[in-house]
Design an enzyme around this catalytic site. Sequence first.
Site, PDB file in Angstrom:
ATOM      1  N   GLY A  15       0.836  -1.210   0.000  1.00 45.51           N
ATOM      2  CA  GLY A  15       0.000   0.000   0.000  1.00 45.51           C
ATOM      3  C   GLY A  15       0.860   1.243   0.000  1.00 45.51           C
ATOM      4  O   GLY A  15       1.739   1.414   0.845  1.00 45.51           O
ATOM      5  N   MET A  16       0.625   2.086  -1.004  1.00 48.70           N
ATOM      6  CA  MET A  16       1.361   3.369  -1.119  1.00 48.70           C
ATOM      7  C   MET A  16       0.342   4.498  -1.206  1.00 48.70           C
ATOM      8  O   MET A  16       0.373   5.318  -2.129  1.00 48.70           O
ATOM      9  CB  MET A  16       2.236   3.369  -2.380  1.00 48.70           C
ATOM     10  CG  MET A  16       3.532   2.605  -2.228  1.00 48.70           C
ATOM     11  SD  MET A  16       4.803   3.618  -1.467  1.00 48.70           S
ATOM     12  CE  MET A  16       5.430   4.542  -2.853  1.00 48.70           C
ATOM     13  N   GLU A 132       1.398  -0.131  16.525  1.00 51.77           N
ATOM     14  CA  GLU A 132       1.253   1.151  17.231  1.00 51.77           C
ATOM     15  C   GLU A 132       0.391   2.140  16.445  1.00 51.77           C
ATOM     16  O   GLU A 132      -0.397   2.906  17.015  1.00 51.77           O
ATOM     17  CB  GLU A 132       2.635   1.760  17.482  1.00 51.77           C
ATOM     18  CG  GLU A 132       2.625   3.063  18.246  1.00 51.77           C
ATOM     19  CD  GLU A 132       2.072   2.914  19.664  1.00 51.77           C
ATOM     20  OE1 GLU A 132       2.732   2.283  20.493  1.00 51.77           O
ATOM     21  OE2 GLU A 132       0.976   3.444  19.930  1.00 51.77           O
ATOM     22  N   ILE A 139       0.468   9.037  18.108  1.00 54.74           N
ATOM     23  CA  ILE A 139       0.587   9.027  19.581  1.00 54.74           C
ATOM     24  C   ILE A 139       0.973   7.637  20.077  1.00 54.74           C
ATOM     25  O   ILE A 139       0.280   6.661  19.776  1.00 54.74           O
ATOM     26  CB  ILE A 139      -0.754   9.423  20.242  1.00 54.74           C
ATOM     27  CG1 ILE A 139      -1.275  10.739  19.654  1.00 54.74           C
ATOM     28  CG2 ILE A 139      -0.602   9.519  21.746  1.00 54.74           C
ATOM     29  CD1 ILE A 139      -2.683  11.085  20.103  1.00 54.74           C
ATOM     30  N   GLY A 190      -6.223  13.415   3.971  1.00 54.13           N
ATOM     31  CA  GLY A 190      -5.706  12.068   4.260  1.00 54.13           C
ATOM     32  C   GLY A 190      -6.058  11.563   5.645  1.00 54.13           C
ATOM     33  O   GLY A 190      -5.452  10.615   6.129  1.00 54.13           O
ATOM     34  N   ASP A 204     -14.657   3.149  13.165  1.00 48.60           N
ATOM     35  CA  ASP A 204     -13.202   3.259  13.345  1.00 48.60           C
ATOM     36  C   ASP A 204     -12.866   3.434  14.834  1.00 48.60           C
ATOM     37  O   ASP A 204     -11.982   2.749  15.363  1.00 48.60           O
ATOM     38  CB  ASP A 204     -12.683   4.453  12.528  1.00 48.60           C
ATOM     39  CG  ASP A 204     -11.190   4.644  12.661  1.00 48.60           C
ATOM     40  OD1 ASP A 204     -10.432   3.884  12.034  1.00 48.60           O
ATOM     41  OD2 ASP A 204     -10.773   5.534  13.426  1.00 48.60           O
ATOM     42  N   LYS A 208     -10.837   0.839  17.425  1.00 45.33           N
ATOM     43  CA  LYS A 208      -9.720   1.266  18.282  1.00 45.33           C
ATOM     44  C   LYS A 208     -10.037   0.997  19.749  1.00 45.33           C
ATOM     45  O   LYS A 208      -9.158   0.589  20.521  1.00 45.33           O
ATOM     46  CB  LYS A 208      -9.433   2.749  18.048  1.00 45.33           C
ATOM     47  CG  LYS A 208      -8.820   3.010  16.657  1.00 45.33           C
ATOM     48  CD  LYS A 208      -8.885   4.480  16.296  1.00 45.33           C
ATOM     49  CE  LYS A 208      -8.197   4.757  14.968  1.00 45.33           C
ATOM     50  NZ  LYS A 208      -8.503   6.081  14.431  1.00 45.33           N
TER      51      LYS A 208
HETATM   52  P1  NDP Z   1      -5.143   4.644   1.193  1.00 43.17           P
HETATM   53  O1  NDP Z   1      -6.500   4.266   0.713  1.00 43.17           O
HETATM   54  O2  NDP Z   1      -4.662   6.023   1.006  1.00 43.17           O
HETATM   55  O3  NDP Z   1      -4.063   3.656   0.536  1.00 43.17           O
HETATM   56  C1  NDP Z   1      -4.288   2.302   0.322  1.00 43.17           C
HETATM   57  C2  NDP Z   1      -3.184   1.738  -0.555  1.00 43.17           C
HETATM   58  O4  NDP Z   1      -3.390   0.346  -0.706  1.00 43.17           O
HETATM   59  C3  NDP Z   1      -3.118   2.363  -1.975  1.00 43.17           C
HETATM   60  O5  NDP Z   1      -1.798   2.594  -2.343  1.00 43.17           O
HETATM   61  C4  NDP Z   1      -3.732   1.249  -2.841  1.00 43.17           C
HETATM   62  O6  NDP Z   1      -3.183   1.206  -4.150  1.00 43.17           O
HETATM   63  C5  NDP Z   1      -3.281   0.013  -2.096  1.00 43.17           C
HETATM   64  N1  NDP Z   1      -4.133  -1.124  -2.413  1.00 43.17           N
HETATM   65  C6  NDP Z   1      -5.474  -1.203  -2.308  1.00 43.17           C
HETATM   66  N2  NDP Z   1      -5.885  -2.425  -2.718  1.00 43.17           N
HETATM   67  C7  NDP Z   1      -4.790  -3.104  -3.080  1.00 43.17           C
HETATM   68  C8  NDP Z   1      -4.568  -4.399  -3.611  1.00 43.17           C
HETATM   69  N3  NDP Z   1      -5.573  -5.237  -3.858  1.00 43.17           N
HETATM   70  N4  NDP Z   1      -3.299  -4.777  -3.871  1.00 43.17           N
HETATM   71  C9  NDP Z   1      -2.259  -3.920  -3.658  1.00 43.17           C
HETATM   72  N5  NDP Z   1      -2.420  -2.683  -3.157  1.00 43.17           N
HETATM   73  C10 NDP Z   1      -3.661  -2.283  -2.883  1.00 43.17           C
HETATM   74  O7  NDP Z   1      -5.110   4.235   2.749  1.00 43.17           O
HETATM   75  P2  NDP Z   1      -4.306   4.943   3.927  1.00 43.17           P
HETATM   76  O8  NDP Z   1      -2.877   5.048   3.566  1.00 43.17           O
HETATM   77  O9  NDP Z   1      -5.031   6.148   4.387  1.00 43.17           O
HETATM   78  O10 NDP Z   1      -4.499   3.848   5.089  1.00 43.17           O
HETATM   79  C11 NDP Z   1      -3.805   2.630   5.048  1.00 43.17           C
HETATM   80  C12 NDP Z   1      -4.088   1.855   6.332  1.00 43.17           C
HETATM   81  O11 NDP Z   1      -3.647   2.624   7.450  1.00 43.17           O
HETATM   82  C13 NDP Z   1      -5.562   1.552   6.590  1.00 43.17           C
HETATM   83  O12 NDP Z   1      -5.666   0.324   7.279  1.00 43.17           O
HETATM   84  C14 NDP Z   1      -5.986   2.694   7.508  1.00 43.17           C
HETATM   85  O13 NDP Z   1      -7.087   2.355   8.315  1.00 43.17           O
HETATM   86  C15 NDP Z   1      -4.728   2.824   8.352  1.00 43.17           C
HETATM   87  N6  NDP Z   1      -4.547   4.116   8.977  1.00 43.17           N
HETATM   88  C16 NDP Z   1      -4.670   5.270   8.245  1.00 43.17           C
HETATM   89  C17 NDP Z   1      -4.458   6.483   8.831  1.00 43.17           C
HETATM   90  C18 NDP Z   1      -4.614   7.764   8.088  1.00 43.17           C
HETATM   91  O14 NDP Z   1      -4.559   8.825   8.735  1.00 43.17           O
HETATM   92  N7  NDP Z   1      -4.797   7.739   6.777  1.00 43.17           N
HETATM   93  C19 NDP Z   1      -4.085   6.589  10.258  1.00 43.17           C
HETATM   94  C20 NDP Z   1      -3.956   5.305  10.940  1.00 43.17           C
HETATM   95  C21 NDP Z   1      -4.189   4.143  10.306  1.00 43.17           C
HETATM   96  P3  NDP Z   1      -3.425   2.405  -5.212  1.00 43.17           P
HETATM   97  O15 NDP Z   1      -2.547   3.524  -4.723  1.00 43.17           O
HETATM   98  O16 NDP Z   1      -2.987   1.845  -6.505  1.00 43.17           O
HETATM   99  O17 NDP Z   1      -4.883   2.744  -5.138  1.00 43.17           O
HETATM  100  N1  HSE Z   2      -9.569   7.699   9.762  1.00 42.07           N
HETATM  101  C1  HSE Z   2      -8.813   7.647  10.959  1.00 42.07           C
HETATM  102  C2  HSE Z   2      -9.101   8.876  11.788  1.00 42.07           C
HETATM  103  C3  HSE Z   2      -7.350   7.564  10.651  1.00 42.07           C
HETATM  104  O1  HSE Z   2      -9.673   9.828  11.251  1.00 42.07           O
HETATM  105  O2  HSE Z   2      -8.769   8.881  12.968  1.00 42.07           O
HETATM  106  C4  HSE Z   2      -6.485   7.371  11.882  1.00 42.07           C
HETATM  107  O3  HSE Z   2      -6.668   6.105  12.427  1.00 42.07           O
END
Ligand code: NDP
Ligand code: HSE
Length: 436
Positions: A15-16, A132, A139, A190, A204, A208
């Site tokens: 995931g990026m 974490e 945090i 984001g 969500d 948690k």
């Molecule tokens: P995003 O939706 O921004 O990114 C998800 C990534 O996963 C994208 O790069 C996507 O690819 C990739 N992806 C999705 N499906 C597939 C697949 N089938 N195969 C390979 N890659 C795949 O999510 P976030 O970065 O916001 O969040 C990621 C995780 O972190 C989640 O579990 C979220 O709950 C958790 N999280 C997020 C926080 C936040 O503030 N955003 C804070 C704390 C936790 P592509 O880019 O090609 O679409």
């Molecule tokens: N969607 C979550 C939030 C990301 O807004 O708190 C952090 O877990």
Amino acid sequence: MTESSRRPIGVAVLGMGNVGTEVVRILHENAEDLTARVGAAIELRGVAVRDITRWRGVDASLVTDDPASLVVRDDVDIVVELIGGIDLPRSLIRTALEHGKSVVTANKALLADYTGELASAAADAKVDLYFEAAVAGAIPVIRPLMQSLAGDTVTRVAGIVNGTTNFILSAMDADGDDYDTVLAEAGRLGYAEADPTADVEGYDAAAKAAILASIAFHSRVTAADVHRQGISSITVDDLESAKKLDCTVKLLSICERFVDPDGRERISARVYPALVPLSHPLAGVGGAFNAVVVEAENAGRLMFYGQGAGGAPTASAVLGDLVMAARNKVHGGRGPLESTYASLPVAPIDDALTRYYVSMRVADRPGVLSAVAGEFSSRDVSISTVRQEGAGDDARLVVVTHRARDVALSDTIEALQDLDSVLSVSSVLRLEGTDE
Ligand code: NDP
Ligand code: HSE
């Protein structure tokens, strides 16, 4: 042996998106320091995404849309899962653990229901599972609960653990902003989940809460055990009413350990929007910030505060875990195992002790106040304050109760709705952060 002569630690990032992009950036920018801290270089061996045609800022040979192949590669020691969702990451993490890779994940939705399964797989393979970043973004709260407070008895973990909803409520409170506009902004920054229903409906925060309660009380608590209510029904009017009571509205996550009237120790885990007095430290937590207040028998009250969502803050927590897992690979040793020995049962919301704020439109005639007060007193709910606002067609009664069993309060609301003199119950919120 020097850092430079030790075998590098291979990392795969799945995931990026908001978080994964920042993890890869920090890995690159801090490479030298990270090497010194781990005792070996950390090398990025691959990144998995859905759309491999988009430029990701890394060598194209590292990018794949086949995460299942990446997690089993011999040159990968640690897998960082940042895809989100349940089924795919569950299978990828299990496979990675079974192949001897340590795993770092920020996936609270998955962990809330499958920590047991994944922690067992990690224990069987003698590797680490760190998470974490899954609670409260940057945090540190998981590690303090699991390690720093391992010798104490935690009695309460409560606070604001969802950045998106706090961002929305703060903006509505400060500027009277429209709910949908602010939610769209949270997505752009984001903070929000891929499906923001998870944020605004409290899923969500409930995930948690399940993770926090499990760790704090050495028991297994899942998302289904957590009473959940989101913020989608909160209006600017509610926030205005809150101001009149010297309060604001926050989406709270509350995990408590309590002894019931039969002497049994139980857990209460609940998420709901609540009135919080402006004098309480949680009232000042604005924007996407989170704060978690931990109470322990010997440590007393501890407060953790910081950025609860967003790419870079979350990536900071992921990197902390990655360094720990990499150090363990280099020097030996393991992170803490799951601890569920206490196995405390979770009580239903009915048994929680809460206070209610109730606002209702009433007929403006004699006897209404005593009819309303009678419904409270017949259920043993004591009233703290009652105020009439407006007059005639616009007459409203605002009642704030003392603490009572939640079931008595919710039964009272049902009974009020049946009274002829109550035209409608326009708002019901719990009140937290007071000693009464
Ligand atoms: P995003 O939706 O921004 O990114 C998800 C990534 O996963 C994208 O790069 C996507 O690819 C990739 N992806 C999705 N499906 C597939 C697949 N089938 N195969 C390979 N890659 C795949 O999510 P976030 O970065 O916001 O969040 C990621 C995780 O972190 C989640 O579990 C979220 O709950 C958790 N999280 C997020 C926080 C936040 O503030 N955003 C804070 C704390 C936790 P592509 O880019 O090609 O679409
Ligand atoms: N969607 C979550 C939030 C990301 O807004 O708190 C952090 O877990």
